[in-house]
Design an enzyme around this catalytic site. Structure first.
Site, PDB file in Angstrom:
ATOM      1  N   SER A   7       0.243 -14.612 -14.592  1.00  0.00           N
ATOM      2  CA  SER A   7       0.317 -14.268 -13.179  1.00  0.00           C
ATOM      3  C   SER A   7       1.030 -15.397 -12.456  1.00  0.00           C
ATOM      4  CB  SER A   7      -1.073 -14.004 -12.629  1.00  0.00           C
ATOM      5  OG  SER A   7      -1.757 -15.205 -12.539  1.00  0.00           O
ATOM      6  N   LEU A   8       1.010 -15.349 -11.142  1.00  0.00           N
ATOM      7  CA  LEU A   8       1.751 -16.338 -10.368  1.00  0.00           C
ATOM      8  C   LEU A   8       0.772 -17.198  -9.595  1.00  0.00           C
ATOM      9  CD1 LEU A   8       4.435 -13.940  -8.875  1.00  0.00           C
ATOM     10  CD2 LEU A   8       4.778 -15.590 -10.704  1.00  0.00           C
TER      11      LEU A   8
ATOM     12  N   ARG B  45      -1.923  -4.966 -17.859  1.00  0.00           N
ATOM     13  CA  ARG B  45      -2.070  -6.408 -18.034  1.00  0.00           C
ATOM     14  C   ARG B  45      -3.250  -6.779 -18.940  1.00  0.00           C
ATOM     15  NH1 ARG B  45      -1.524 -11.095 -15.388  1.00  0.00           N
ATOM     16  NH2 ARG B  45      -0.704 -10.198 -13.490  1.00  0.00           N
TER      17      ARG B  45
ATOM     18  N   CYS C 191     -26.770  13.604   8.074  1.00  0.00           N
ATOM     19  CA  CYS C 191     -27.450  14.663   8.820  1.00  0.00           C
ATOM     20  C   CYS C 191     -27.745  15.806   7.845  1.00  0.00           C
ATOM     21  CB  CYS C 191     -26.563  15.141   9.951  1.00  0.00           C
ATOM     22  SG  CYS C 191     -27.155  16.693  10.650  1.00  0.00           S
TER      23      CYS C 191
ATOM     24  N   PHE D 174      14.267  23.284  -9.006  1.00  0.00           N
ATOM     25  CA  PHE D 174      13.797  22.293  -9.980  1.00  0.00           C
ATOM     26  C   PHE D 174      12.686  22.886 -10.845  1.00  0.00           C
ATOM     27  CE2 PHE D 174      11.011  18.959 -11.443  1.00  0.00           C
ATOM     28  CZ  PHE D 174      11.901  18.041 -11.982  1.00  0.00           C
ATOM     29  N   ASP D 175      11.714  23.510 -10.184  1.00  0.00           N
ATOM     30  CA  ASP D 175      10.600  24.100 -10.922  1.00  0.00           C
ATOM     31  C   ASP D 175      11.085  25.133 -11.933  1.00  0.00           C
ATOM     32  OD1 ASP D 175       8.898  22.534  -9.570  1.00  0.00           O
ATOM     33  OD2 ASP D 175       8.229  24.059  -8.147  1.00  0.00           O
TER      34      ASP D 175
ATOM     35  N   GLU E 172       5.327  -2.976 -11.198  1.00  0.00           N
ATOM     36  CA  GLU E 172       4.056  -2.700 -10.545  1.00  0.00           C
ATOM     37  C   GLU E 172       3.927  -1.200 -10.270  1.00  0.00           C
ATOM     38  OE1 GLU E 172       2.556  -5.554 -10.184  1.00  0.00           O
ATOM     39  OE2 GLU E 172       0.894  -5.262  -8.772  1.00  0.00           O
TER      40      GLU E 172
ATOM     41  N   LYS F  51      11.444 -16.361  -6.855  1.00  0.00           N
ATOM     42  CA  LYS F  51      11.780 -16.710  -8.235  1.00  0.00           C
ATOM     43  C   LYS F  51      13.077 -17.512  -8.269  1.00  0.00           C
ATOM     44  CE  LYS F  51       9.837 -12.331  -9.750  1.00  0.00           C
ATOM     45  NZ  LYS F  51      10.069 -10.969 -10.228  1.00  0.00           N
TER      46      LYS F  51
ATOM     47  N   CYS G 179     -25.952  17.384  16.482  1.00  0.00           N
ATOM     48  CA  CYS G 179     -26.902  18.500  16.516  1.00  0.00           C
ATOM     49  C   CYS G 179     -28.353  18.039  16.721  1.00  0.00           C
ATOM     50  CB  CYS G 179     -26.791  19.333  15.244  1.00  0.00           C
ATOM     51  SG  CYS G 179     -27.381  18.458  13.785  1.00  0.00           S
TER      52      CYS G 179
ATOM     53  N   GLU H 192      11.414 -11.319  -3.510  1.00  0.00           N
ATOM     54  CA  GLU H 192      11.077  -9.896  -3.699  1.00  0.00           C
ATOM     55  C   GLU H 192       9.788  -9.578  -2.972  1.00  0.00           C
ATOM     56  OE1 GLU H 192      10.705  -9.477  -7.930  1.00  0.00           O
ATOM     57  OE2 GLU H 192      12.682 -10.331  -8.256  1.00  0.00           O
TER      58      GLU H 192
ATOM     59  N   CYS I  73     -24.905  22.108  11.647  1.00  0.00           N
ATOM     60  CA  CYS I  73     -24.324  20.951  12.347  1.00  0.00           C
ATOM     61  C   CYS I  73     -22.807  21.182  12.488  1.00  0.00           C
ATOM     62  CB  CYS I  73     -24.631  19.693  11.544  1.00  0.00           C
ATOM     63  SG  CYS I  73     -23.934  18.204  12.245  1.00  0.00           S
TER      64      CYS I  73
ATOM     65  N   ASP J  64       1.591  -4.228  -4.095  1.00  0.00           N
ATOM     66  CA  ASP J  64       0.148  -4.322  -4.299  1.00  0.00           C
ATOM     67  C   ASP J  64      -0.327  -3.153  -5.159  1.00  0.00           C
ATOM     68  OD1 ASP J  64      -2.278  -5.425  -4.084  1.00  0.00           O
ATOM     69  OD2 ASP J  64      -2.650  -4.831  -2.009  1.00  0.00           O
TER      70      ASP J  64
ATOM     71  N   LYS K 196       6.060  -8.401  -2.815  1.00  0.00           N
ATOM     72  CA  LYS K 196       4.965  -8.456  -3.794  1.00  0.00           C
ATOM     73  C   LYS K 196       4.177  -7.154  -3.652  1.00  0.00           C
ATOM     74  CE  LYS K 196       1.323 -11.533  -5.496  1.00  0.00           C
ATOM     75  NZ  LYS K 196       0.418 -10.469  -5.841  1.00  0.00           N
TER      76      LYS K 196
ATOM     77  N   TYR L  95      10.458  -5.347 -11.903  1.00  0.00           N
ATOM     78  CA  TYR L  95      10.940  -6.620 -11.356  1.00  0.00           C
ATOM     79  C   TYR L  95      11.126  -7.753 -12.361  1.00  0.00           C
ATOM     80  CZ  TYR L  95       5.814  -6.940 -11.151  1.00  0.00           C
ATOM     81  OH  TYR L  95       4.483  -6.889 -11.440  1.00  0.00           O
TER      82      TYR L  95
ATOM     83  N   LYS M 200       1.294 -15.342  -0.249  1.00  0.00           N
ATOM     84  CA  LYS M 200       0.377 -14.258   0.151  1.00  0.00           C
ATOM     85  C   LYS M 200       0.291 -14.198   1.667  1.00  0.00           C
ATOM     86  CE  LYS M 200      -2.857 -13.176  -2.768  1.00  0.00           C
ATOM     87  NZ  LYS M 200      -3.192 -12.003  -3.574  1.00  0.00           N
TER      88      LYS M 200
HETATM   89  S1  IVH Z   1       6.829 -11.376 -11.174  1.00  0.00           S
HETATM   90  C1  IVH Z   1       5.891 -14.312 -14.585  1.00  0.00           C
HETATM   91  N1  IVH Z   1       7.423  -9.901  -9.088  1.00  0.00           N
HETATM   92  O1  IVH Z   1       1.825 -10.000  -8.636  1.00  0.00           O
HETATM   93  C2  IVH Z   1       6.172 -13.543 -13.351  1.00  0.00           C
HETATM   94  N2  IVH Z   1       5.145  -9.968  -9.792  1.00  0.00           N
HETATM   95  O2  IVH Z   1       0.128 -12.634  -9.016  1.00  0.00           O
HETATM   96  C3  IVH Z   1       5.656 -12.182 -13.407  1.00  0.00           C
HETATM   97  N3  IVH Z   1       3.652  -8.529  -8.469  1.00  0.00           N
HETATM   98  O3  IVH Z   1       1.160 -10.225 -12.063  1.00  0.00           O
HETATM   99  C4  IVH Z   1       5.399 -11.528 -12.138  1.00  0.00           C
HETATM  100  N4  IVH Z   1       5.186  -7.745  -7.112  1.00  0.00           N
HETATM  101  O4  IVH Z   1       1.309  -7.839 -10.945  1.00  0.00           O
HETATM  102  C5  IVH Z   1       6.438 -10.331  -9.906  1.00  0.00           C
HETATM  103  N5  IVH Z   1       8.107  -8.600  -7.290  1.00  0.00           N
HETATM  104  C6  IVH Z   1       7.141  -9.029  -8.103  1.00  0.00           C
HETATM  105  C7  IVH Z   1       5.796  -8.608  -7.952  1.00  0.00           C
HETATM  106  C8  IVH Z   1       4.824  -9.109  -8.821  1.00  0.00           C
HETATM  107  C9  IVH Z   1       3.902  -7.716  -7.448  1.00  0.00           C
HETATM  108  C10 IVH Z   1       2.310  -8.750  -9.040  1.00  0.00           C
HETATM  109  C11 IVH Z   1       2.291  -8.754 -10.545  1.00  0.00           C
HETATM  110  C12 IVH Z   1       1.908 -10.143 -10.913  1.00  0.00           C
HETATM  111  C13 IVH Z   1       1.163 -10.591  -9.705  1.00  0.00           C
HETATM  112  C14 IVH Z   1       1.240 -12.095  -9.599  1.00  0.00           C
END
Ligand code: IVH
Length: 677
Positions: A83-84, A145, A432, A37-38, A181, A296, A417, A122, A438, A126, A124, A233, A320
């Protein structure tokens, strides 16, 4: 090769490399060796060097990084990045399902019948969210974001993430955005922290912080080295092919995106709850962190009907996971001395199951935290495994405190030590100060010295170092070069062959180039990149020792902290003696003739400001060329600027300022003439 032939070859190589990237980073199934590959990548980069006008924005060479962004452009999101809302219990899930059914005008379902709402569950992930825009199958923009309305444009950094396709395959819409993410796998995170520890940098707290910190870095080459990854996602656009989320996820997968194989289409909320329960237990087996599950509504028509609140969609919710918590007895507090001398108090616990493993130890961080929590030996303590890898003690069950319990007295002497510990104003940990004798500090420095990116002495692993140290044959790195075979042979497990290997490895290290020696000697905060920059500028260790703080600060990458650390290092007589011994042993303490000759003084005394985008070189390459030829770089125009090196799309302010100060403005061709003449 003429330009036409080069163009064909570049295309062929690029396609081939991207297929291998996909196989490796998305499918987890490489089909060629790293070496092969390299070779392909090197061939491409070499060709692109010969024909810079043929470098495409989607070339795999862009993944190596190199472009530096001082300030990220703020860009408005085409669709706001919401966000959710969060939920934490089975009741919350049932409540969500009820609201969805109501919102769709459906009769509330009996829990056990199959409903007419399907959910996609799905993981979530991190990390940090990212929006990627593709036009005609090419990645054109990546935005973080930010505040949800506008974010930072980090396209150059995102291009270094190998699992993100730069070009799509199959039948994709001509214009769309996909969100996902960016995250750092746990093994990469551990490796980075190990390296940071070696040079005395504070460890990164968790993979999420590591990923988001990395995305904000100015030097995309460093971003590339951090090996980030990305799951996608969520698709947005005018002509998304299917009417359900799940079908679109599958489609996106066929275009080349990394879509988690754990996403599932489920029939009702009971199946959703089972999915959550399953992952609550199994999440620790994943190679990356998740902090929950995202649920979803699958059908787009239903999503539309449900709509959004001001902050989040009504058709999705995040569940969560609770940070798992247990209580157990604190048996003993011990103290660890790190390689840099930092002291970490460690709670030794009665073993207890937590987060998929049996926990016996937890971090107590520092003296202040012990005092604040009033933790005492014999207490029953609460232990939690949160985002951090090492479990931590979050409190004491005072109802169970024994009558004879004694407050914890933090140690005042080094457990290794016996030297009196010190604490620097503003720093949390005691340390230390006996760095030259040491044991863990000395051994840590030796291990760093021998490590792969430093002197690369294969035959000198941590066990051998331990053995040599215990036998009092080495006390510092210079001692290595005075080792004799007769001293080694009496040692356990040290046969003729291993002794020879060890001595040969040490001998070979004398050829290691100066910049790596500079990294290897372990000046605090001087990492690999900084060492390279310093070596290039000062050319020899002898010259470096003589520099003043002001002169040090003129080097790229060297700020206050690093400058002071370098001065401190050479101010120590012990270190200066050691350097002398390394010099006598014949280590490479200056750039080779070759490395030195390559530069010139053509730009001596000139200061350049670079602005805009260039055709033949990246801005980083131009900067290097300037320094290589004896010139200086500066980021802002002043009366000291000699030339403004201007590319396309240069900022109007800069131009105005240069004109008002009557500074010479040159283009890329003029610059090339200056250095090639
Ligand atoms: S969907 C409008 N799917 O969690 C819906 N978010 O608190 C958009 N995240 O802002 C988000 N895994 O940064 C979605 N499978 C997933 C996710 C996901 C992580 C994060 C994302 C989002 C936050 C929601």
């Amino acid at each position: 090769m003429n330009k036409y032939q080069a163009e064909i070859k570049i295309k062929k190589l690029s396609d081939e490399i991207e297929i291998h990237n996909h196989n490796y980073y998305v499918n987890d199934a490489p089909t060629i060796s790293d070496f092969e590959f390299d070779k392909l990548l090197e061939e491409l980069i070499e060709l692109e060097k010969q024909f810079p006008e043929l470098i495409l924005p989607t070339s795999p060479s862009q993944r190596v990084g190199g472009a530096v962004t001082k300030v990220f452009k703020s860009v408005k999101h085409t669709y706001p990045m919401l966000s959710l809302s969060n939920s934490y219990s089975t009741e919350d899930m049932i409540d969500f399902d009820r609201k969805v059914q109501e919102g769709l005008g459906l009769q509330p379902n009996d829990l056990f019948s199959s409903s007419s709402v399907n959910y996609v569950c799905e993981l979530k992930f991190d990390g940090l969210s990212i929006g990627l825009t593709y036009k005609d199958g090419e990645l054109v923009q990546a935005v973080t974001r930010g505040d949800g309305v506008q974010g930072d444009e980090v396209t150059v950094n995102v291009k270094t993430i190998k699992s993100i396709p730069l070009k799509l395959k199959g039948n994709f819409p001509s214009d769309f955005e996909i969100r996902g993410e960016i995250f750092m796998a746990r093994n990469i995170f551990d490796q980075i922290n190990k390296e940071r520890e070696e040079i005395g940098e504070q460890a990164l707290a968790n993979p999420r912080n590591a990923a988001s910190g990395t995305m904000k870095m100015q030097d995309s080459a460093v971003v590339a080295s951090r090996k980030l990854d990305c799951f996608l996602y969520y698709l947005l656009g005018e002509d998304i092919p299917f009417k359900t989320h799940f079908e679109n996820l599958n489609a996106a997968k066929s275009w080349g995106f990394k879509i988690s194989k754990h996403s599932k289409l489920l029939n009702n909320i009971n199946e959703v709850i089972d999915f959550i329960d399953y992952w609550d237990k199994e999440r620790y087996k994943l190679p990356f962190d998740i902090d929950g599950i995202v649920i979803k509504v699958n059908d787009y028509k239903q999503q539309l009907q449900l709509g959004f609140t001001a902050k989040s969609p009504r058709w999705a919710i995040a569940y969560k996971f609770k940070a798992e918590q247990v209580s157990t007895e604190l048996l003993e507090i011990t103290y660890q001395v790190g390689r840099t001398g930092a002291i970490t108090p460690v709670a030794n616990l009665k073993p207890v199951a937590l987060g998929g493993t049996v926990v016996k130890r937890a971090s107590l961080h520092n003296a202040d935290i012990i005092e604040k929590l009033d933790v005492r030996v014999g207490d029953v303590v609460f232990v939690e495994k949160g985002g951090e890898i090492i479990p931590k003690i979050i409190g004491v069950d005072f109802t169970k405190r024994k009558a004879n319990s004694q407050p914890t007295n933090y140690i005042s002497k080094c457990p290794e030590c016996n030297t009196e510990l010190k604490r620097v104003e503003g720093e949390a940990n005691h340390f230390c100060p006996n760095d030259s004798a040491c044991p863990p500090q000395v051994k840590g420095r030796l291990e760093h010295f021998a490590s792969r990116k430093a002197m690369n002495i294969d035959s000198l692993g941590s066990e051998t170092i331990d053995q040599l140290f215990k036998a009092e044959l080495i006390k510092d790195i210079a001692d290595l070069y005075e080792l004799k075979k007769e001293q080694l042979l009496p040692l356990e497990r040290m046969a003729e062959k291993s002794a020879t290997n060890l001595l040969e490895g040490i001998e070979a290290s004398k050829q290691v180039p100066f910049e790596r020696v500079l990294y290897a000697i372990g000046i605090r905060h001087v990492g690999e990149t900084t060492a390279k920059k310093i070596a290039k500028k000062v050319k020899s260790l002898e010259a470096l020792i003589k520099l003043t703080k002001e002169q040090l600060l003129e080097t790229d990458e060297v700020g206050e902290v690093i400058a002071i650390s370098i001065l401190d290092f050479f101010a120590s007589e012990i270190n200066r003696n050691m350097i002398n011994r390394l010099k006598n042993a014949g280590l490479t303490l200056e750039l080779t003739q070759e490395q030195q000759k390559a530069g010139s003084n053509k730009l001596n005394g000139f200061t350049f400001v670079i602005s805009g985008v260039f055709n033949k070189h990246s801005r980083d390459q131009l900067k290097e060329l300037i320094e290589f030829n004896g010139g200086k770089n500066s980021s802002s125009i002043s009366s000291k600027t000699s030339y403004l090196l201007a590319g396309d799309n240069m900022g109007p302010e800069k131009l105005k300022k240069a004109q008002s100060l009557a500074i010479k403005i040159i283009n890329e061709d003029d610059f090339e003439k200056m250095i090639n003449e």
